[in-house]
Scaffold this active site. Sequence first.
Site, PDB file in Angstrom:
ATOM      1  N   ASP A 274     -12.103  11.489   0.965  1.00 43.61           N
ATOM      2  CA  ASP A 274     -11.108  10.712   1.694  1.00 43.61           C
ATOM      3  C   ASP A 274     -11.798  10.198   2.951  1.00 43.61           C
ATOM      4  OD1 ASP A 274      -9.105   9.714   3.276  1.00 43.61           O
ATOM      5  OD2 ASP A 274      -7.882  11.542   3.282  1.00 43.61           O
ATOM      6  N   VAL A 275     -12.122   8.923   2.986  1.00 49.27           N
ATOM      7  CA  VAL A 275     -12.942   8.400   4.080  1.00 49.27           C
ATOM      8  C   VAL A 275     -12.148   8.147   5.352  1.00 49.27           C
ATOM      9  CG1 VAL A 275     -14.814   7.455   2.681  1.00 49.27           C
ATOM     10  CG2 VAL A 275     -12.756   6.077   3.080  1.00 49.27           C
TER      11      VAL A 275
ATOM     12  N   ASN B 253     -16.063  -0.939   2.230  1.00 43.99           N
ATOM     13  CA  ASN B 253     -15.239  -1.745   1.334  1.00 43.99           C
ATOM     14  C   ASN B 253     -13.803  -1.241   1.233  1.00 43.99           C
ATOM     15  OD1 ASN B 253     -14.649  -3.499  -1.093  1.00 43.99           O
ATOM     16  ND2 ASN B 253     -14.627  -1.499  -2.108  1.00 43.99           N
TER      17      ASN B 253
ATOM     18  N   TYR C 139      -2.129  -5.565   7.824  1.00 47.39           N
ATOM     19  CA  TYR C 139      -3.417  -5.872   7.204  1.00 47.39           C
ATOM     20  C   TYR C 139      -4.213  -6.840   8.075  1.00 47.39           C
ATOM     21  CZ  TYR C 139      -6.760  -6.897   3.450  1.00 47.39           C
ATOM     22  OH  TYR C 139      -7.905  -7.036   2.714  1.00 47.39           O
TER      23      TYR C 139
ATOM     24  N   LYS D 235      -7.768  -5.899   9.787  1.00 45.13           N
ATOM     25  CA  LYS D 235      -8.991  -6.652   9.509  1.00 45.13           C
ATOM     26  C   LYS D 235      -9.528  -7.346  10.762  1.00 45.13           C
ATOM     27  CE  LYS D 235      -9.678  -5.701   5.178  1.00 45.13           C
ATOM     28  NZ  LYS D 235     -10.777  -4.739   4.835  1.00 45.13           N
TER      29      LYS D 235
ATOM     30  N   ASP E   1      -3.514  -8.637  -6.608  1.00 44.20           N
ATOM     31  CA  ASP E   1      -2.218  -8.436  -7.264  1.00 44.20           C
ATOM     32  C   ASP E   1      -1.354  -9.690  -7.216  1.00 44.20           C
ATOM     33  OD1 ASP E   1      -2.781  -5.777  -7.865  1.00 44.20           O
ATOM     34  OD2 ASP E   1      -2.071  -5.079  -5.922  1.00 44.20           O
TER      35      ASP E   1
END
Length: 245
Positions: free
Chosen positions: A66-67, A93, A160, A164, A197
């Site tokens: 789990d990063v 990533n 998001y 980012k 998606d």
Amino acid sequence: MIEPDLEGRTVLVTGSAIGLGRALTLACAERGADVAVHYNTSEGAAREVREHAREAGAEATTVRADVTDPGAVDRLFGTVEDALGPVDVLVNNVGAFAPQHWEEMEFGTWQRVMETNVNATYLCSKRALPGMRERGWGRIVNVGYASAEKGLTNPKNAPYFMAKTSVLQFTRMLAADTESDGITVNAVSPYVIENSDEFPDELPRDRPASFEDVVQAVFTFLEEGSDYISGANLEVSGGWLPEDV
């Protein structure tokens, strides 16, 4: 085609069992790198990537972590170092996406978007850097999002875009902080890629970016002649200029 020589390099792409991470890992293995296949839940897919990498002639290992957890990140790098040697190339990533209006979003979802995009990038970069500095060589590539910083106002994607934007700011700061260490830190920012998606009604060039499009952008920063490029953000957007998203 950009074809970096990665012979003798150890590459870690976070989230490398599926999607873009899988494509990046296998592309690096095909160009001579030894690869760590990182996953959190997709163990079967990670093993499949490992076997494909070995068929390409690479040394490869799978590692679960789990990063977003500092202890897990430390164990991840320790396992990779024991199996393959120190990490020379890190591609951050991992990053969750949750297309939901921010007021309707559960705090846990908001937190997951922030942690997987921002905290994971911070933790993995922090763990990779001391060894890169000691060896005088390293490459870090962070995955951003095209136009995240351009003031997009759709409340459906707020966390998001915020996450980012933070990743890109961190990229520039880290590039400045490592400018004399033989390390470069850059970002690659896709718009819509082939495993998305949801697709907007109109796409640049009438198609999403392929994994190979993004791989080639990452490879731009791994070429031997790219050592003066640091702090850059390469958008893989097909020329997309959004009014909003």
